[in-house]
Design a protein around this motif. Sequence first.
Motif, PDB file in Angstrom:
ATOM      1  N   ARG A   1       0.833  -1.217   0.000  1.00 36.54           N
ATOM      2  CA  ARG A   1       0.000   0.000   0.000  1.00 36.54           C
ATOM      3  C   ARG A   1       0.864   1.262   0.000  1.00 36.54           C
ATOM      4  NH1 ARG A   1      -3.300  -3.121   3.113  1.00 36.54           N
ATOM      5  NH2 ARG A   1      -2.375  -2.458   5.067  1.00 36.54           N
ATOM      6  N   ALA A   2       1.900   1.266   0.819  1.00 34.66           N
ATOM      7  CA  ALA A   2       2.781   2.433   0.886  1.00 34.66           C
ATOM      8  C   ALA A   2       3.486   2.655  -0.455  1.00 34.66           C
ATOM      9  CB  ALA A   2       3.804   2.264   2.013  1.00 34.66           C
ATOM     10  N   CYS A   3       3.890   1.560  -1.096  1.00 34.00           N
ATOM     11  CA  CYS A   3       4.533   1.664  -2.413  1.00 34.00           C
ATOM     12  C   CYS A   3       3.566   2.249  -3.435  1.00 34.00           C
ATOM     13  CB  CYS A   3       5.021   0.298  -2.888  1.00 34.00           C
ATOM     14  SG  CYS A   3       6.471  -0.327  -2.018  1.00 34.00           S
ATOM     15  N   ARG A   4       2.334   1.773  -3.442  1.00 32.55           N
ATOM     16  CA  ARG A   4       1.340   2.275  -4.404  1.00 32.55           C
ATOM     17  C   ARG A   4       1.059   3.760  -4.170  1.00 32.55           C
ATOM     18  NH1 ARG A   4       1.781  -1.197  -8.399  1.00 32.55           N
ATOM     19  NH2 ARG A   4       1.247  -3.326  -7.819  1.00 32.55           N
ATOM     20  N   GLN A   5       0.983   4.168  -2.897  1.00 33.32           N
ATOM     21  CA  GLN A   5       0.754   5.581  -2.587  1.00 33.32           C
ATOM     22  C   GLN A   5       1.931   6.434  -3.050  1.00 33.32           C
ATOM     23  OE1 GLN A   5       0.074   5.287   1.614  1.00 33.32           O
ATOM     24  NE2 GLN A   5      -2.124   4.966   1.389  1.00 33.32           N
ATOM     25  N   ALA A   6       3.139   5.930  -2.838  1.00 33.56           N
ATOM     26  CA  ALA A   6       4.326   6.658  -3.283  1.00 33.56           C
ATOM     27  C   ALA A   6       4.328   6.796  -4.803  1.00 33.56           C
ATOM     28  CB  ALA A   6       5.593   5.961  -2.788  1.00 33.56           C
ATOM     29  N   VAL A   7       3.981   5.727  -5.496  1.00 37.66           N
ATOM     30  CA  VAL A   7       3.938   5.771  -6.961  1.00 37.66           C
ATOM     31  C   VAL A   7       2.965   6.850  -7.433  1.00 37.66           C
ATOM     32  CG1 VAL A   7       3.206   4.505  -9.033  1.00 37.66           C
ATOM     33  CG2 VAL A   7       4.749   3.426  -7.402  1.00 37.66           C
ATOM     34  N   GLU A   8       1.818   6.970  -6.787  1.00 40.23           N
ATOM     35  CA  GLU A   8       0.866   8.027  -7.146  1.00 40.23           C
ATOM     36  C   GLU A   8       1.513   9.406  -7.048  1.00 40.23           C
ATOM     37  OE1 GLU A   8      -3.033   7.997  -5.334  1.00 40.23           O
ATOM     38  OE2 GLU A   8      -2.998   5.798  -5.259  1.00 40.23           O
ATOM     39  N   GLU A   9       2.223   9.634  -5.951  1.00 40.36           N
ATOM     40  CA  GLU A   9       2.899  10.917  -5.766  1.00 40.36           C
ATOM     41  C   GLU A   9       4.012  11.114  -6.793  1.00 40.36           C
ATOM     42  OE1 GLU A   9       2.208  13.538  -3.784  1.00 40.36           O
ATOM     43  OE2 GLU A   9       0.394  12.436  -3.265  1.00 40.36           O
ATOM     44  N   TYR A  10       4.792  10.071  -7.039  1.00 42.71           N
ATOM     45  CA  TYR A  10       5.895  10.172  -8.003  1.00 42.71           C
ATOM     46  C   TYR A  10       5.381  10.432  -9.410  1.00 42.71           C
ATOM     47  CZ  TYR A  10       8.600   8.009  -4.202  1.00 42.71           C
ATOM     48  OH  TYR A  10       9.190   7.711  -3.000  1.00 42.71           O
ATOM     49  N   ARG A  11       4.231   9.870  -9.740  1.00 42.75           N
ATOM     50  CA  ARG A  11       3.659  10.112 -11.075  1.00 42.75           C
ATOM     51  C   ARG A  11       3.270  11.583 -11.242  1.00 42.75           C
ATOM     52  NH1 ARG A  11       3.347   5.663 -13.955  1.00 42.75           N
ATOM     53  NH2 ARG A  11       2.967   3.647 -12.975  1.00 42.75           N
ATOM     54  N   LYS A  12       2.809  12.210 -10.174  1.00 42.10           N
ATOM     55  CA  LYS A  12       2.494  13.647 -10.231  1.00 42.10           C
ATOM     56  C   LYS A  12       3.757  14.437 -10.550  1.00 42.10           C
ATOM     57  CE  LYS A  12      -1.136  13.301  -6.756  1.00 42.10           C
ATOM     58  NZ  LYS A  12      -1.478  13.635  -5.369  1.00 42.10           N
ATOM     59  N   ILE A  13       4.842  14.088  -9.891  1.00 48.03           N
ATOM     60  CA  ILE A  13       6.104  14.786 -10.132  1.00 48.03           C
ATOM     61  C   ILE A  13       6.575  14.534 -11.555  1.00 48.03           C
ATOM     62  CG2 ILE A  13       8.548  14.875  -9.499  1.00 48.03           C
ATOM     63  CD1 ILE A  13       7.619  14.146  -6.635  1.00 48.03           C
ATOM     64  N   ALA A  14       6.480  13.304 -12.018  1.00 45.34           N
ATOM     65  CA  ALA A  14       6.885  12.963 -13.388  1.00 45.34           C
ATOM     66  C   ALA A  14       6.047  13.748 -14.387  1.00 45.34           C
ATOM     67  CB  ALA A  14       6.767  11.464 -13.633  1.00 45.34           C
ATOM     68  N   GLY A  15       4.769  13.913 -14.105  1.00 40.36           N
ATOM     69  CA  GLY A  15       3.897  14.696 -14.976  1.00 40.36           C
ATOM     70  C   GLY A  15       4.292  16.145 -15.021  1.00 40.36           C
ATOM     71  N   ILE A  16       4.660  16.682 -13.888  1.00 43.94           N
ATOM     72  CA  ILE A  16       5.118  18.072 -13.832  1.00 43.94           C
ATOM     73  C   ILE A  16       6.414  18.216 -14.611  1.00 43.94           C
ATOM     74  CG2 ILE A  16       6.040  19.850 -12.281  1.00 43.94           C
ATOM     75  CD1 ILE A  16       3.969  18.769 -10.188  1.00 43.94           C
ATOM     76  N   ALA A  17       7.313  17.269 -14.428  1.00 41.09           N
ATOM     77  CA  ALA A  17       8.598  17.308 -15.134  1.00 41.09           C
ATOM     78  C   ALA A  17       8.390  17.217 -16.639  1.00 41.09           C
ATOM     79  CB  ALA A  17       9.506  16.197 -14.635  1.00 41.09           C
ATOM     80  N   ALA A  18       7.469  16.358 -17.068  1.00 37.39           N
ATOM     81  CA  ALA A  18       7.196  16.196 -18.491  1.00 37.39           C
ATOM     82  C   ALA A  18       6.607  17.482 -19.075  1.00 37.39           C
ATOM     83  CB  ALA A  18       6.265  15.014 -18.717  1.00 37.39           C
ATOM     84  N   ALA A  19       5.761  18.135 -18.302  1.00 38.28           N
ATOM     85  CA  ALA A  19       5.141  19.374 -18.766  1.00 38.28           C
ATOM     86  C   ALA A  19       6.167  20.487 -18.946  1.00 38.28           C
ATOM     87  CB  ALA A  19       4.061  19.818 -17.783  1.00 38.28           C
ATOM     88  N   ARG A  20       7.224  20.467 -18.130  1.00 43.56           N
ATOM     89  CA  ARG A  20       8.265  21.490 -18.215  1.00 43.56           C
ATOM     90  C   ARG A  20       9.237  21.232 -19.363  1.00 43.56           C
ATOM     91  NH1 ARG A  20      10.184  22.759 -12.065  1.00 43.56           N
ATOM     92  NH2 ARG A  20       8.289  23.837 -11.448  1.00 43.56           N
ATOM     93  N   ALA A  21       9.340  19.988 -19.790  1.00 43.67           N
ATOM     94  CA  ALA A  21      10.345  19.640 -20.815  1.00 43.67           C
ATOM     95  C   ALA A  21       9.987  20.156 -22.185  1.00 43.67           C
ATOM     96  CB  ALA A  21      10.490  18.129 -20.871  1.00 43.67           C
TER      97      ALA A  21
END
Length: 110
Positions: free
Chosen positions: A90-110
């Motif tokens: 569960r903790a891993c899945r929650q972390a992945v959700e947060e990391y995907r938000k960051i990855a999305g932000i990073a992709a938007a900036r690229a």
Amino acid sequence: MPHQQYQTSIDAAIHCAYECEHCADECLGSMPECARLCRDCAQICWTIAGFMSRSSRFIPNVVRACIDICEACASECEKHDNPHCQNCARACRQAVEEYRKIAGIAAARA
């Protein structure tokens, strides 16, 4: 993205690392593959928490590895019925959700 905007992701990373460390200790000896994945996941989550704390420019690079490792750890832990593995997954899945938000932000900036 200023440090404060990472706070939810930092919290998720630290929680994931904590649960993975606990799971690895419990699985050591009886489920070595689970223990190895949990240790890898804990290490990368501790690492990304540090990167986010200092708003490192390398967050986009590291977060992709975090997603892959956390997903692998969650998949392994979900195979086991014991509470520490389920908490870890569960903790891993929650972390992945947060990391995907960051990855999305990073992709938007690229």
